[in-house]
Design a protein around this motif. Structure first.
Motif, mmCIF file in Angstrom:
data_model
loop_
_atom_site.group_PDB
_atom_site.id
_atom_site.type_symbol
_atom_site.label_atom_id
_atom_site.label_comp_id
_atom_site.label_asym_id
_atom_site.label_seq_id
_atom_site.Cartn_x
_atom_site.Cartn_y
_atom_site.Cartn_z
ATOM 1 N N GLY A 161 -31.400 -57.212 -149.874
ATOM 2 C CA GLY A 161 -31.173 -58.620 -150.181
ATOM 3 C C GLY A 161 -30.021 -58.831 -151.146
ATOM 4 O O GLY A 161 -29.234 -59.770 -150.990
ATOM 5 N N VAL A 162 -29.905 -57.951 -152.138
ATOM 6 C CA VAL A 162 -28.786 -58.035 -153.082
ATOM 7 C C VAL A 162 -27.462 -57.872 -152.338
ATOM 8 O O VAL A 162 -26.513 -58.635 -152.546
ATOM 9 C CB VAL A 162 -28.921 -56.977 -154.204
ATOM 10 C CG1 VAL A 162 -27.640 -56.831 -155.000
ATOM 11 C CG2 VAL A 162 -30.085 -57.332 -155.118
ATOM 12 N N GLY A 163 -27.402 -56.879 -151.457
ATOM 13 C CA GLY A 163 -26.180 -56.658 -150.680
ATOM 14 C C GLY A 163 -25.858 -57.830 -149.781
ATOM 15 O O GLY A 163 -24.699 -58.265 -149.691
ATOM 16 N N MET A 164 -26.885 -58.372 -149.104
ATOM 17 C CA MET A 164 -26.644 -59.518 -148.218
ATOM 18 C C MET A 164 -26.204 -60.743 -149.011
ATOM 19 O O MET A 164 -25.278 -61.450 -148.605
ATOM 20 C CB MET A 164 -27.897 -59.831 -147.404
ATOM 21 C CG MET A 164 -28.120 -58.856 -146.275
ATOM 22 S SD MET A 164 -29.399 -59.385 -145.113
ATOM 23 C CE MET A 164 -30.842 -59.323 -146.142
ATOM 24 N N ALA A 165 -26.875 -60.997 -150.126
ATOM 25 C CA ALA A 165 -26.512 -62.159 -150.941
ATOM 26 C C ALA A 165 -25.071 -62.044 -151.433
ATOM 27 O O ALA A 165 -24.310 -63.019 -151.381
ATOM 28 C CB ALA A 165 -27.467 -62.297 -152.117
ATOM 29 N N ALA A 166 -24.699 -60.854 -151.885
ATOM 30 C CA ALA A 166 -23.323 -60.655 -152.358
ATOM 31 C C ALA A 166 -22.336 -60.851 -151.213
ATOM 32 O O ALA A 166 -21.320 -61.528 -151.367
ATOM 33 C CB ALA A 166 -23.165 -59.269 -152.970
ATOM 34 N N GLY A 167 -22.637 -60.268 -150.057
ATOM 35 C CA GLY A 167 -21.733 -60.395 -148.913
ATOM 36 C C GLY A 167 -21.599 -61.819 -148.427
ATOM 37 O O GLY A 167 -20.506 -62.279 -148.105
ATOM 38 N N LEU A 168 -22.708 -62.542 -148.376
ATOM 39 C CA LEU A 168 -22.662 -63.931 -147.925
ATOM 40 C C LEU A 168 -21.976 -64.820 -148.954
ATOM 41 O O LEU A 168 -21.244 -65.735 -148.603
ATOM 42 C CB LEU A 168 -24.076 -64.446 -147.645
ATOM 43 C CG LEU A 168 -24.768 -63.802 -146.434
ATOM 44 C CD1 LEU A 168 -26.228 -64.232 -146.372
ATOM 45 C CD2 LEU A 168 -24.045 -64.147 -145.139
ATOM 46 N N ARG A 169 -22.195 -64.535 -150.209
ATOM 47 C CA ARG A 169 -21.571 -65.322 -151.277
ATOM 48 C C ARG A 169 -20.053 -65.136 -151.282
ATOM 49 O O ARG A 169 -19.302 -66.081 -151.494
ATOM 50 C CB ARG A 169 -22.168 -64.912 -152.623
ATOM 51 C CG ARG A 169 -21.638 -65.645 -153.786
ATOM 52 C CD ARG A 169 -22.287 -66.991 -153.911
ATOM 53 N NE ARG A 169 -21.830 -67.638 -155.123
ATOM 54 C CZ ARG A 169 -21.606 -68.925 -155.225
ATOM 55 N NH1 ARG A 169 -21.820 -69.706 -154.203
ATOM 56 N NH2 ARG A 169 -21.191 -69.451 -156.345
ATOM 57 N N LEU A 170 -19.630 -63.882 -151.057
ATOM 58 C CA LEU A 170 -18.192 -63.612 -151.040
ATOM 59 C C LEU A 170 -17.535 -64.243 -149.816
ATOM 60 O O LEU A 170 -16.424 -64.751 -149.898
ATOM 61 C CB LEU A 170 -17.927 -62.108 -151.072
ATOM 62 C CG LEU A 170 -18.318 -61.400 -152.375
ATOM 63 C CD1 LEU A 170 -18.225 -59.895 -152.214
ATOM 64 C CD2 LEU A 170 -17.459 -61.875 -153.523
ATOM 65 N N GLY A 171 -18.237 -64.203 -148.693
ATOM 66 C CA GLY A 171 -17.731 -64.824 -147.469
ATOM 67 C C GLY A 171 -16.393 -64.253 -147.019
ATOM 68 O O GLY A 171 -15.929 -63.220 -147.492
ATOM 69 N N TRP A 172 -15.779 -64.939 -146.073
ATOM 70 C CA TRP A 172 -14.511 -64.472 -145.505
ATOM 71 C C TRP A 172 -13.377 -64.549 -146.505
ATOM 72 O O TRP A 172 -12.467 -63.732 -146.492
ATOM 73 C CB TRP A 172 -14.169 -65.308 -144.263
ATOM 74 C CG TRP A 172 -14.988 -64.891 -143.092
ATOM 75 C CD1 TRP A 172 -16.111 -65.505 -142.615
ATOM 76 C CD2 TRP A 172 -14.786 -63.752 -142.267
ATOM 77 N NE1 TRP A 172 -16.620 -64.817 -141.549
ATOM 78 C CE2 TRP A 172 -15.809 -63.736 -141.308
ATOM 79 C CE3 TRP A 172 -13.826 -62.744 -142.250
ATOM 80 C CZ2 TRP A 172 -15.906 -62.756 -140.339
ATOM 81 C CZ3 TRP A 172 -13.920 -61.765 -141.276
ATOM 82 C CH2 TRP A 172 -14.948 -61.769 -140.348
ATOM 83 N N ARG A 173 -13.438 -65.507 -147.395
ATOM 84 C CA ARG A 173 -12.337 -65.705 -148.330
ATOM 85 C C ARG A 173 -12.165 -64.506 -149.258
ATOM 86 O O ARG A 173 -11.050 -64.126 -149.611
ATOM 87 C CB ARG A 173 -12.583 -66.978 -149.132
ATOM 88 C CG ARG A 173 -11.437 -67.329 -150.034
ATOM 89 C CD ARG A 173 -11.643 -68.684 -150.640
ATOM 90 N NE ARG A 173 -10.542 -68.964 -151.542
ATOM 91 C CZ ARG A 173 -10.537 -69.927 -152.421
ATOM 92 N NH1 ARG A 173 -11.576 -70.720 -152.520
ATOM 93 N NH2 ARG A 173 -9.514 -70.117 -153.202
ATOM 94 N N PHE A 174 -13.286 -63.918 -149.673
ATOM 95 C CA PHE A 174 -13.239 -62.781 -150.594
ATOM 96 C C PHE A 174 -13.765 -61.507 -149.932
ATOM 97 O O PHE A 174 -14.363 -60.662 -150.579
ATOM 98 C CB PHE A 174 -14.046 -63.096 -151.860
ATOM 99 C CG PHE A 174 -13.513 -64.265 -152.625
ATOM 100 C CD1 PHE A 174 -12.364 -64.143 -153.388
ATOM 101 C CD2 PHE A 174 -14.149 -65.484 -152.561
ATOM 102 C CE1 PHE A 174 -11.856 -65.223 -154.086
ATOM 103 C CE2 PHE A 174 -13.660 -66.576 -153.256
ATOM 104 C CZ PHE A 174 -12.509 -66.447 -154.019
ATOM 105 N N ARG A 175 -13.540 -61.389 -148.642
ATOM 106 C CA ARG A 175 -14.021 -60.227 -147.882
ATOM 107 C C ARG A 175 -13.482 -58.921 -148.466
ATOM 108 O O ARG A 175 -14.126 -57.893 -148.399
ATOM 109 C CB ARG A 175 -13.609 -60.382 -146.427
ATOM 110 C CG ARG A 175 -14.261 -59.401 -145.488
ATOM 111 C CD ARG A 175 -13.889 -59.766 -144.051
ATOM 112 N NE ARG A 175 -14.379 -58.811 -143.101
ATOM 113 C CZ ARG A 175 -15.453 -58.987 -142.361
ATOM 114 N NH1 ARG A 175 -16.163 -60.083 -142.486
ATOM 115 N NH2 ARG A 175 -15.828 -58.071 -141.492
ATOM 116 N N GLY A 176 -12.296 -58.963 -149.064
ATOM 117 C CA GLY A 176 -11.718 -57.764 -149.660
ATOM 118 C C GLY A 176 -12.578 -57.193 -150.771
ATOM 119 O O GLY A 176 -12.639 -55.971 -150.949
#
Length: 197
Positions: A161-176
């Protein structure tokens, strides 16, 4: 843009390298007979923590059915592996498989590898079997062992869940940033392989 053949070659080379080195990170390490011990164990092991967060990050990067399919695949197969470990059913290459999972999952995120959901389930399931078996092999064969595995699964779900939340929060704009976290995970796996972490 890195060519697909270069990505595949780098991934294969690092997997073979990681598979050659034992982790010695699990069997007999710490208390294995309480809910608290089971919940704390994934949060105290760098190998497990980074691999679980990477599963969540990769699922968030993929989106769609992977958001629930990949973490559930990991949890389900991890519990099967845990049961095999508790029953003393041998599974080869457990420790190298755990190290390979840290490196490979990190690379899958770092290189933003886009695979079909079913292929991701197979990869994640294989690694989950190793993680589950290692922990199942160290728990007692009684209710306390089942309690330990249940709490271990809960902590694993939390890390996903931590990984998913971080990934979704970063989104495409901060995918790097998500990809950089994947690279850090792979580097930790290599460091664990050589005893540098």
């Amino acid at each position: 843009m890195i060519p697909a053949s270069t990505k595949r070659t780098a991934l294969a080379a690092i997997l073979f390298l990681a598979a050659a080195m034992p982790a010695y990170a699990h069997v007999g390490a710490g208390s294995t007979s309480s809910f608290a011990a089971g919940f704390a164990h994934p949060l105290s092991g760098l190998d497990h923590m980074t691999a679980m967060v990477a599963v969540g990050l990769w699922a968030a990067m993929k989106g769609g059915k992977a958001l629930w399919g990949w973490p559930l695949a990991f949890l389900g197969v991890m519990l099967v592996g845990g049961a095999l470990g508790m029953l003393h059913v041998p599974v080869p290459f457990v420790e190298p498989g755990i190290l390979a999972s840290v490196v490979a999952l990190g690379l899958l995120v770092a290189l933003a590898i886009d695979l079909p959901v079913s292929v991701g389930v197979a990869i994640i399931g294989l690694f989950a079997l190793f993680h589950g078996h290692a922990h199942g092999a160290e728990v007692p064969e009684n209710a306390a062992g089942l309690e330990y595995m249940a709490s271990f699964a809960a902590a694993t779900a939390l890390l996903h869940g931590v990984g998913m939340a971080a990934g979704l929060r970063l989104g495409w704009r901060f995918r790097g940033l998500a990809r950089a976290a994947g690279a850090a995970c792979a580097a930790i796996g290599v460091g664990l392989s050589f005893g540098m972490v």
